[in-house]
Design a protein around this motif. Structure first.
Motif, PDB file in Angstrom:
ATOM      1  N   PHE A  28       0.718 -59.755   8.714  1.00  9.03           N
ATOM      2  CA  PHE A  28       0.103 -60.193   7.465  1.00  9.03           C
ATOM      3  C   PHE A  28      -0.095 -61.711   7.444  1.00  9.03           C
ATOM      4  O   PHE A  28       0.723 -62.456   7.976  1.00  9.03           O
ATOM      5  N   ALA A  41      -8.149 -59.918  -2.215  1.00  7.21           N
ATOM      6  CA  ALA A  41      -7.078 -58.970  -2.553  1.00  7.21           C
ATOM      7  C   ALA A  41      -5.703 -59.648  -2.449  1.00  7.21           C
ATOM      8  O   ALA A  41      -5.393 -60.247  -1.428  1.00  7.21           O
ATOM      9  N   PRO A  42      -4.864 -59.563  -3.501  1.00 10.60           N
ATOM     10  CA  PRO A  42      -3.563 -60.222  -3.475  1.00 10.60           C
ATOM     11  C   PRO A  42      -2.615 -59.628  -2.442  1.00 10.60           C
ATOM     12  O   PRO A  42      -2.573 -58.417  -2.230  1.00 10.60           O
ATOM     13  N   LEU A  43      -1.829 -60.514  -1.837  1.00  3.48           N
ATOM     14  CA  LEU A  43      -0.939 -60.115  -0.745  1.00  3.48           C
ATOM     15  C   LEU A  43       0.065 -59.061  -1.170  1.00  3.48           C
ATOM     16  O   LEU A  43       0.285 -58.069  -0.449  1.00  3.48           O
ATOM     17  N   VAL A  46      -1.566 -55.645  -1.338  1.00  2.00           N
ATOM     18  CA  VAL A  46      -1.932 -55.102  -0.027  1.00  2.00           C
ATOM     19  C   VAL A  46      -0.689 -54.633   0.717  1.00  2.00           C
ATOM     20  O   VAL A  46      -0.672 -53.547   1.304  1.00  2.00           O
ATOM     21  N   VAL A 273      -4.749 -52.482   8.018  1.00  2.00           N
ATOM     22  CA  VAL A 273      -4.397 -53.379   6.913  1.00  2.00           C
ATOM     23  C   VAL A 273      -5.648 -54.082   6.412  1.00  2.00           C
ATOM     24  O   VAL A 273      -5.926 -54.132   5.213  1.00  2.00           O
ATOM     25  N   GLY A 274      -6.392 -54.630   7.361  1.00  2.00           N
ATOM     26  CA  GLY A 274      -7.607 -55.353   7.025  1.00  2.00           C
ATOM     27  C   GLY A 274      -8.618 -54.457   6.353  1.00  2.00           C
ATOM     28  O   GLY A 274      -9.258 -54.849   5.380  1.00  2.00           O
ATOM     29  N   ALA A 277      -7.543 -53.711   2.812  1.00  2.00           N
ATOM     30  CA  ALA A 277      -7.787 -54.863   1.934  1.00  2.00           C
ATOM     31  C   ALA A 277      -9.273 -54.984   1.602  1.00  2.00           C
ATOM     32  O   ALA A 277      -9.654 -55.295   0.475  1.00  2.00           O
TER      33      ALA A 277
END
Lengths: 412, 404
Positions: A28, A41-43, A46, A273-274, A277
C-alpha cells in the motif's frame, strides 16, 4: 442464429487462489494527513475493503446466489469480429404480453444492476400494473460475455449485439433501460433500429444546450436568454455547478481510458488492490450517499476481476467510443423512439431539463430527490416506479410495443 | 544552516527480493490484434522489460552508478511543513568564479538526468567556456529525498525548498536549468526569489500566444497565424502540441485530480509502474534508443524512491492549487531566460511566443531531442549552457559569483 443455452457461472478455484495470492502480496502507498477523499479513494477504506475481499468475502457463495438468477448464453455474430458468446439474464413474465425490456449496463456496472429492479417489476405485474419480460445483457468485453480481439469494436457494434440479442429472443419490438455507456448504446440503437426500439429510458441524460442550427429557433433563443440572464432554477444552477465540477475534477479516468487504456491496464490487471481502488472511488463518488456494504463492493469488483475477457477489455470501450463512425455523442434529435428521462441529484451531469427535450420525443420525465449514477442499484423503487409510470396505462409510452402492452388483456 | 552530510545509496536486498517475487507473480492483460502503440505500451515490450528487470538488471551496477556521483543530504524546512531531508548531487568546479547552477528534474525523471551533463559542464581544462558548480537535487517526494506528509506542498513550496538548499550551500545568487516540473519550479522560484535566481534555462517552453494588450507582438502573431506563416518546424510543433493535448494528457488529468487512486496501482504493481513510465519515455522522446537497462534504472528510481512512487504524483494535484499554480506568472521580469526548443518536446510552440515569458537572452532551435533533452542530447544542452553563460553570451555575468 445460435440457440439459447442455460448458463452456469463457474469461476475456477485457480482463479480464486491467484487472486488471494496477489492480495497477500499487496503493498500500500501512504496517504497525506487530512487527505479525506480529495486525492482519491481514502487509504483506510481501501485497506478495509481489501482485507474483507481477502479474508471474509467468499466468491463461491456469491456465485451460488448469482446462479439462482435466470442466466443464459447465446452466440451472436458481428461482421468483422466473429462470433461472440453473450451472457444475459432473461426473466420471462407470467403475463404473456409483457413489454420486452432490455437493460443495458455501463462501466463499472454489470447485468447485476437489474436484479434490484426485478422484485418491483414483478410486483407491478401482480398488481395489474404493466409487466415486463426483462433481459439484462452482459455487454461484449464484460462479465461472462466474450472479449473482442480486434480493433474498432465501437458503439455501433455494441448496439448491434444488443439488438440482435433481442431478435434472437423473439422480441422484434422492444424498449430499453440504459445507464452510463448503456445510455449512449441505447441512444445509438434508437438511431440504427428505429422500427424495433420503440421507447428508451435513461438516467444519464447527456444533453447539449439547444443548438442554434435547429429548425425551431425558440429552444436556442430561450436557452440563450436564460443563460445570459442566469435564469436557471436553484436546482438547475446547482446541477450545472456540479456538472462543471465533475468535468474538471472527476474525468481523469475518462481521459485516460479514452486514450491509453492499454497502459493503465498493466497496473489494473496486476494489482487487485489498485483495481479495487479504481472502482471503489467511482462507486462512492458517483452515488448519492449510498451505503455500500463491503460485500456489495467486493461482488461488483469481483465481477470485473473474474470476468471472462479480463478488466482490460471493458476499458477499451472508452477508447473505441470516441473514434470510428459512431462516436459517443450527446445531443441530436432522434425521432420515432419515445424518451423517458430521469434526473437524479448525484448523476455526473445534471443539465437543465429543457436541454433534454432536444434529444427526442420526451414522453416521460421525472426529477428525483435521491439517487445518483447507479440509480437502479441505489433507488430501485424509484427507477421501477418510473418504468411503471412511463409504460403503464396512463403513461406516455403505453402500448408502444405492438401486441405487448404489458397487461394480461390487450388494450382496447 | 542545514547540516550537510555525504550520502551513500544502498540497494535493499529485501526490497529487491520482494520486487522479484512480485514480478514473478505478474498477471498480464491481453492485447488487441495490431494494437501497436495506439492504445498504450505494447504487451511484448512490457513483458520483455519486466523479464529483464526481474532476471538481468544489474543492481550492483545501479548502486555504483549512483554512488559515482557526489551525493549529499541536507535538512531543509519549508514554512508550514515538517523538515525534509533533501538529497542532492553537488559537483563543484575547480574554478572559484564558476556559476552555481541548480539542475531540476521533473516527472518521471530524476536527479540522474544530470549524469551525462556533468562531464560536459565540469570542464576544467577548457578556457573561455563557462564553468559551473552543479547542484542536482532529488525533488521532495522523489528519488532519495523525503516524502511530504501534509497537504498543500505545491510549486511555491518546491521552489522554497530548492531556494533554501542553494542558500545553505552558500550560493546567494544562482542560475537554474530545467524541463518538465523543473521548469515550472524554476519559474515560480524566479517570481518568489528574484534577487537570488538571476537566470533560467528552460528546455520545455510554456509560452502563450502574444496578447492583444501588446499590439507590436500580437499583430505579427495574428498575421502569421491566420496566414499559416509558421516555419515547417513551428507548424509541426503546433500540430504535435495539439495531438499531445488530445491523446497524451490522460495521465495528467488523472494525476492532477486523483493522485491517491493512481497511487495504489503504482505502489502495488511494479509492471504497472513500469508501463506507466515507459510509455512517456518512448512517447516524449525523439526516437531515443532506450536500453532495457536505462528503462529499468529510471523505473527503479521510482520503485525504490524514499517516499514511494505514489508520493511522486501528488505534485500534479498540488500544482493546480495553492498560491502559485502552474499557469501563473506570465511575463516574469528581472530574470534572464534561455529557451531551448527541441523538436519532439510534448509541446513546442512558435519561438516568437517565448517573449511572453520574460527577457529572452538566449534561444536555440535544436535539430534533435525531446522532453528529456539532458538525457537524449546532453551535448546540445551543455552546449547551450556554455554559450549562454560564456563570454559574449546573453547571460554572461548575470549571476554575481563570490570568489570564495
Amino acid at each position: 442464429m445460435s440457440p439459447i443455452r442455460p448458463y452456469t457461472i463457474r469461476v475456477s478455484q485457480t482463479e480464486v487462489d491467484k487472486l488471494n495470492q496477489k492480495l497477500a502480496l499487496s503493498e500500500f502507498p501512504n496517504e497525506l494527513e487530512d487527505a479525506g477523499r480529495n486525492y482519491g479513494a481514502p487509504l483506510g477504506e481501501v485497506k478495509r475493503l481489501v482485507t474483507f475481499w481477502k479474508d471474509v468475502f467468499k466468491w463461491s457463495v456469491v456465485e451460488k446466489e448469482m446462479n439462482k438468477l435466470p442466466n443464459f448464453e447465446t452466440t451472436i455474430d458481428v461482421d468483422g469480429f466473429g462470433p461472440l458468446d453473450i451472457h444475459f439474464l432473461h426473466e420471462v413474465s407470467s403475463v404473456k404480453t409483457a413489454i420486452p425490456l432490455l437493460f443495458v449496463h455501463g462501466w463499472p456496472g454489470s447485468f447485476l444492476e437489474v436484479t434490484r429492479l426485478l422484485p418491483f417489476l414483478q410486483e407491478s405485474a401482480k398488481n395489474h400494473g404493466p409487466a415486463f419480460h426483462v433481459v439484462a445483457i452482459s455487454l461484449p468485453n464484460f462479465a461472462f460475455s466474450s472479449g473482442v480481439t480486434k480493433r474498432g469494436f465501437g458503439l455501433q457494434h455494441y448496439a448491434e449485439v444488443c439488438h440482435k440479442l433481442m431478435l434472437v429472443l423473439g422480441y422484434y419490438e422492444y424498449v430499453t433501460c440504459g445507464t452510463d455507456i448503456g445510455s449512449s448504446i441505447t441512444r445509438l440503437m434508437s438511431k440504427l433500429y428505429p422500427s424495433s426500439l420503440k421507447a428508451l429510458y435513461t438516467n444519464l441524460v447527456p444533453a447539449l444546450p439547444p443548438s442554434p442550427w435547429s429548425l425551431n429557433p425558440f429552444p436556442f433563443l430561450s436557452f440563450l436568454a436564460r443563460h445570459i440572464l442566469n435564469l436557471y432554477t436553484p436546482a438547475e444552477k446547482a446541477g450545472l455547478e456540479y456538472t462543471r465540477y465533475f468535468q474538471k475534477e472527476g474525468m481523469g479516468y475518462y481521459n485516460l481510458q479514452t486514450t491509453k487504456p492499454q497502459t493503465v491496464s498493466y497496473a489494473l490487471v496486476d494489482s487487485p488492490v489498485g483495481f479495487l481502488a479504481w472502482m471503489w472511488e467511482k462507486m462512492h463518488d458517483w452515488t448519492d450517499g449510498y451505503v455500500w456494504s463491503d460485500e456489495e463492493v467486493c461482488t461488483w469488483v469481483s465481477l470485473y476481476w473474474f470476468s471472462r475477457a479480463g478488466v482490460e477489455s471493458g476499458l477499451r470501450l472508452y477508447y473505441e467510443s470516441t473514434r470510428g463512425d459512431e462516436p459517443a455523442r450527446a445531443g441530436g434529435y432522434i425521432p420515432h423512439t419515445k424518451l423517458g428521462l430521469a434526473y437524479f441529484p448525484r448523476e455526473m451531469f445534471r443539465l437543465p431539463k429543457a436541454w433534454g427535450h432536444g434529444l427526442g420525443n420526451v414522453v416521460y420525465e421525472k426529477e428525483h430527490k435521491k439517487g445518483g449514477h447507479f440509480a437502479a442499484w441505489e433507488v430501485p423503487e424509484a427507477v421501477a416506479g418510473d418504468l411503471i409510470a412511463m409504460f403503464g396505462k396512463d403513461g406516455g409510452a403505453y402500448g408502444c410495443v405492438k401486441g405487448n402492452a404489458g397487461y394480461a388483456s390487450q388494450p382496447s | 544552516m542545514a547540516a550537510i552530510q555525504k550520502f551513500q545509496f544502498q540497494n535493499s536486498p529485501g526490497g529487491v527480493a520482494k520486487l522479484r517475487e512480485k514480478l514473478s507473480q505478474t498477471l498480464f492483460p491481453d492485447e488487441l490484434e495490431d494494437a501497436t502503440w495506439d492504445y498504450g505500451v505494447p504487451l511484448q515490450d512490457v513483458k520483455r522489460v519486466a523479464a529483464y528487470w526481474r532476471d538481468d538488471f544489474d543492481w550492483k551496477k545501479f548502486e555504483d552508478r549512483i554512488n559515482k556521483l557526489p551525493n549529499y543530504k541536507a535538512s531543509v524546512t519549508v514554512d508550514g511543513f515538517d523538515p525534509l531531508e533533501i538529497h542532492f548531487v553537488h559537483k563543484r568546479s575547480s574554478k572559484n568564479n564558476a556559476i552555481p547552477l541548480l539542475f531540476l528534474h521533473g516527472w518521471p525523471g530524476s536527479f540522474l538526468e544530470v549524469e551525462k551533463l556533468l562531464p560536459l559542464l565540469i570542464n576544467e581544462k577548457q578556457s573561455g567556456g563557462a564553468s559551473f558548480h552543479i547542484v542536482a537535487p532529488s525533488l521532495p517526494n522523489h528519488g532519495f529525498s523525503s516524502g511530504v506528509k501534509s497537504r498543500g506542498f505545491g510549486l511555491s513550496q518546491y521552489s522554497e525548498a530548492m531556494h533554501k538548499l542553494m542558500l545553505s550551500l552558500g550560493y546567494d545568487q544562482f542560475a537554474c536549468a530545467g524541463g518538465d516540473w523543473g521548469m515550472c519550479i524554476g519559474r515560480v522560484m524566479s517570481q518568489r526569489f528574484p534577487t537570488s535566481l538571476k537566470v533560467c534555462y528552460y528546455s520545455l517552453v510554456p509560452s502563450t500566444p502574444p496578447s492583444p494588450a501588446t499590439p507590436w507582438t500580437f499583430v505579427p502573431f495574428l498575421i502569421k497565424h491566420l496566414l499559416k506563416m509558421y516555419t515547417a518546424a513551428e507548424s509541426e510543433g503546433l500540430a504535435r502540441s495539439q495531438e499531445f493535448q488530445k491523446t497524451g494528457m490522460g495521465y495528467y488529468q488523472l494525476q492532477t485530480t486523483r493522485p491517491q487512486t493512481i497511487g495504489y496501482l503504482l505502489a502495488d504493481s511494479p509492471v504497472g509502474l513500469l508501463a506507466w513510465i515507459y510509455e512517456k519515455l518512448r512517447d516524449w522522446t525523439d526516437n531515443y534508443p532506450w536500453t532495457d537497462e536505462e528503462i529499468c534504472t529510471w523505473v527503479s528510481m521510482y520503485w525504490f524512491s524514499t517516499a514511494g512512487p505514489a508520493a511522486s504524483v501528488r505534485l500534479y494535484y498540488e500544482s493546480l492549487r495553492g498560491e502559485f499554480p502552474t499557469k501563473s506568472g506570465g511575463y516574469v521580469p528581472h530574470v534572464k531566460l534561455g529557451l531551448a526548443y527541441f523538436p519532439k518536446e510534448i509541446f513546442r510552440l512558435p519561438k516568437a511566443w517565448g517573449s511572453s515569458l520574460g527577457e529572452v537572452v538566449f534561444e536555440h532551435e535544436h535539430e534533435r531531442g525531446g522532453h528529456f533533452a539532458s538525457w537524449e542530447v546532453p551535448e546540445g544542452v551543455a552546449g547551450d549552457l556554455q554559450v549562454m553563460f560564456g563570454k559574449g553570451g546573453g547571460a554572461y555575468g548575470a549571476v554575481k559569483v563570490d570568489k570564495n
